[in-house]
Design a protein around this motif. Structure first.
Motif, PDB file in Angstrom:
ATOM      1  N   ARG A  86       0.824  -1.208   0.000  1.00 41.32           N
ATOM      2  CA  ARG A  86       0.000   0.000   0.000  1.00 41.32           C
ATOM      3  C   ARG A  86       0.860   1.260   0.000  1.00 41.32           C
ATOM      4  N   LEU A  87       2.099   1.119   0.468  1.00 41.75           N
ATOM      5  CA  LEU A  87       2.958   2.300   0.573  1.00 41.75           C
ATOM      6  C   LEU A  87       3.223   2.961  -0.779  1.00 41.75           C
ATOM      7  N   PRO A  88       3.591   2.188  -1.840  1.00 42.91           N
ATOM      8  CA  PRO A  88       3.780   2.848  -3.150  1.00 42.91           C
ATOM      9  C   PRO A  88       2.520   3.523  -3.666  1.00 42.91           C
ATOM     10  N   ASP A  89       1.332   2.942  -3.345  1.00 40.93           N
ATOM     11  CA  ASP A  89       0.084   3.569  -3.780  1.00 40.93           C
ATOM     12  C   ASP A  89      -0.077   4.952  -3.153  1.00 40.93           C
ATOM     13  N   TYR A  90       0.243   5.034  -1.857  1.00 37.75           N
ATOM     14  CA  TYR A  90       0.158   6.341  -1.188  1.00 37.75           C
ATOM     15  C   TYR A  90       1.215   7.304  -1.731  1.00 37.75           C
TER      16      TYR A  90
END
Length: 585
Positions: free
Chosen positions: A32-36
């Protein structure tokens, strides 16, 4: 390696399932970190950006990071718990299995190898399972999930990632193909190193007495150098992996940004911002894919050696002892008399081609003292070792109280026997704990029994000199006792059991003639109609026996009393003449 997993218990399999769920959650939060990051990039490019929007997205990133950390901590804890429990169980099962081995199985594996298998090999398996629990699920899930997220972004980026993965797999396969045989050899060489070390430590007095330190040093160094060379080759090959994978990972990052520059340059103005965000996101996901394979590589470095170790452990656990319990219910049989009979017994060692004993037939009645004498290598010790079933007869029958020893349960058979080995074995502890050792199937051995046994064994003389008496500490192998003291202590251990059968395997050799004579006098006075078998080299030790059996090259060449054998048995007469004067004869 997979066979080892059958020793996991149900609650541990439940922990494994929980672990898998936590790993999937950990991967989800990490991905989820790259999406944020992409959302923050797009928000920052927006003309109406608010600081609160960035804080909100950054806060979500922090929550995902902490959630991933919490999952990782729990996964590490449960993985260590599962691996430690399994290794403890493997050591216990290996130890129990070895305890049930006959001398044939112990000789097959060797003592040094069995020690390595229950220590070093189990540790290798434990470390690999700990790592596998954290990596084996995480890496594939991470790789597949990350690839699914980036596969639709750009075919150029996807091709560059596929090429990087292919190069890594090819590198890994090549290196493992070279190192796996070396890992197998390393465990065998570890056995040899343990054997050499054990030999040096147990024989240190003889080595020093003969100034053989240099000779033993050369032997040890050869084994050590062989292990070192094999170890170096294997780990140098494995060492190629780290820089190779780092090169692939950095090359992939460079390819993503290089290709991204061309893709963004050729796009229209409206798409450039989205493509820039996609490139940053793709780069993060691509690194996650490579890192997943990197973690698998670290695991694959450990798996080959652990696989060899697991096979060695399974080899011990799957070996069925050749000597198994009989089904005789001793409680339903008539009270034992301690009568022993050999019927046409022949024996050869499992790997031997020649018979050590040939057609041995004799009977030792209740209360009789039967002695065995003969030249070195005539088969005396081998013969009496068939009674407690250290080995089983190759042909013929060994009977106790009319029953074949194979029909007895080993525990019941051992309870009938007081065995004193050729080499006195003393355990670390106290004098009392060495005498009250094991159990005899009868009433508990009391302090009175211990003191009476010491009196019979002529050991009270030196035990009473200690201030703490029978509670005096004894070092491992009895290194703080003399040879004669150890021998008398081992005799006292057998006497305290009050067995139906005494077996003395050259157990008087370290005693002086006076002590030998007095010990036998006390022993025969207190043997309570027990049958006594004595292997000895001294004529003086056996001349008063009810029956003397003379062995020569594994065959009986004379049976009778001392006086009769002097007249009728040339072998016995020759032995007696070499030890006794004409007047004594």
């Amino acid at each position: 390696m997979i066979k080892i997993l059958k020793y996991l218990k149900l609650k541990e399999w439940i922990l494994v399932a929980i672990n898998v769920g936590l790993i999937v959650a950990q991967v989800y939060f990490e991905l989820r970190l790259p999406d944020y990051m992409k959302e923050i990039t797009l928000v920052m490019r927006s003309p109406n950006v608010q600081m609160s929007d960035i804080w909100q997205l950054g806060g979500m990133m922090m929550l995902c990071a902490f959630a991933s950390l919490a999952c990782a901590i729990i996964v590490g804890y449960t993985a260590s718990t599962i691996a430690s429990s399994l290794s403890a169980r493997l050591r216990e099962k290996t130890y129990t299995k070895v305890q049930n081995f006959s001398m044939e199985e112990i000789d097959k594996f060797s003592t040094a190898s069995l020690i390595t298998r229950s220590t070093n090999d189990v540790t290798q398996v434990q470390q690999t399972i700990t790592m596998a629990m954290q990596v084996l699920v995480r890496a594939p899930v991470m790789a597949i999930w990350a690839i699914s997220k980036i596969s639709s972004k750009s075919w150029q980026w996807s091709v560059s990632t596929a090429v990087a993965v292919f190069v890594m797999v090819a590198l890994l396969t090549t290196i493992i193909a070279f190192t796996l045989p070396k890992f197998k050899r390393m465990q065998k060489l570890t056995d040899d190193l343990n054997k050499a070390t054990r030999e040096n430590l147990t024989g240190v007095r003889v080595i020093r007495a003969y100034n053989a330190e240099d000779y033993q040093q050369v032997k040890f160094e050869k084994t050590n150098n062989d292990l070192t060379k094999t170890n170096l080759f294997a780990h140098r090959m494995m060492g190629i992996m780290q820089p190779g994978l780092t090169l692939v990972m950095n090359g992939l990052s460079l390819a993503v940004y290089w290709l991204g520059a061309y893709i963004i340059e050729g796009a229209n103005m409206a798409s450039k911002e989205v493509l820039l965000a996609d490139m940053i996101t793709y780069s993060s996901y691509a690194i996650q894919v490579v890192m997943s394979f990197l973690m698998l590589v670290i695991l694959f470095i450990m798996i080959p050696r652990a696989s060899v170790s697991a096979n060695r452990i399974n080899e011990v656990l799957s070996t069925e002892p050749k000597i198994i319990d009989g089904d005789l219910d001793i409680d339903k049989t008539p009270e034992g008399k301690g009568e022993i009979e050999f019927k046409n017994v022949s024996f050869k060692y499992p790997d031997g081609s020649d018979y050590v004993l040939k057609d041995i037939t004799f009977k030792a009645k209740k209360g009789e003292v039967v002695a065995f004498i003969g030249a070195t290598g005539s088969g005396k010790s081998t013969l009496i070792n068939l009674i407690p079933r250290f080995y089983d007869a190759s042909e013929g029958e060994v009977l106790i109280d009319g029953e074949n020893v194979k029909n007895y349960k080993k525990k019941d058979l051992n309870n009938k026997i007081g065995y004193i080995s050729q080499r006195a074995v003393i355990f670390s502890g106290t004098i009392a704990s060495n005498i009250n050792f094991g159990e005899s199937g009868k009433e508990e051995i009391t302090e009175k029994d211990i003191r009476e046994a010491l009196d019979v064994a002529q050991a009270s003389e030196y035990v009473n000199k200690y201030s703490d008496n029978i509670n005096h500490r004894v070092a491992q192998n009895g290194t703080n006792l003399s040879g004669g003291q150890k021998q008398r202590l081992s005799i006292a251990r057998a006497v305290a059991r009050k067995p139906e059968i005494y077996i003395f395997d050259d157990s008087f050799s370290a005693l002086d003639y006076k002590t030998d004579k007095e010990l036998r006098k006390q022993l025969f006075a207190n043997m309570n109609d027990s049958t006594v078998l004595i292997v000895a080299q001294r004529i003086g030790t056996i001349r008063d026996a009810d029956k003397i059996i003379v062995l020569d090259k594994g065959e009986i060449v004379g049976i009778g009393k001392h006086e009769d054998l002097l007249k009728n048995c040339p072998v016995y007469s020759e032995i007696a003449s070499s030890q006794l004067s004409k007047e004594e004869l």
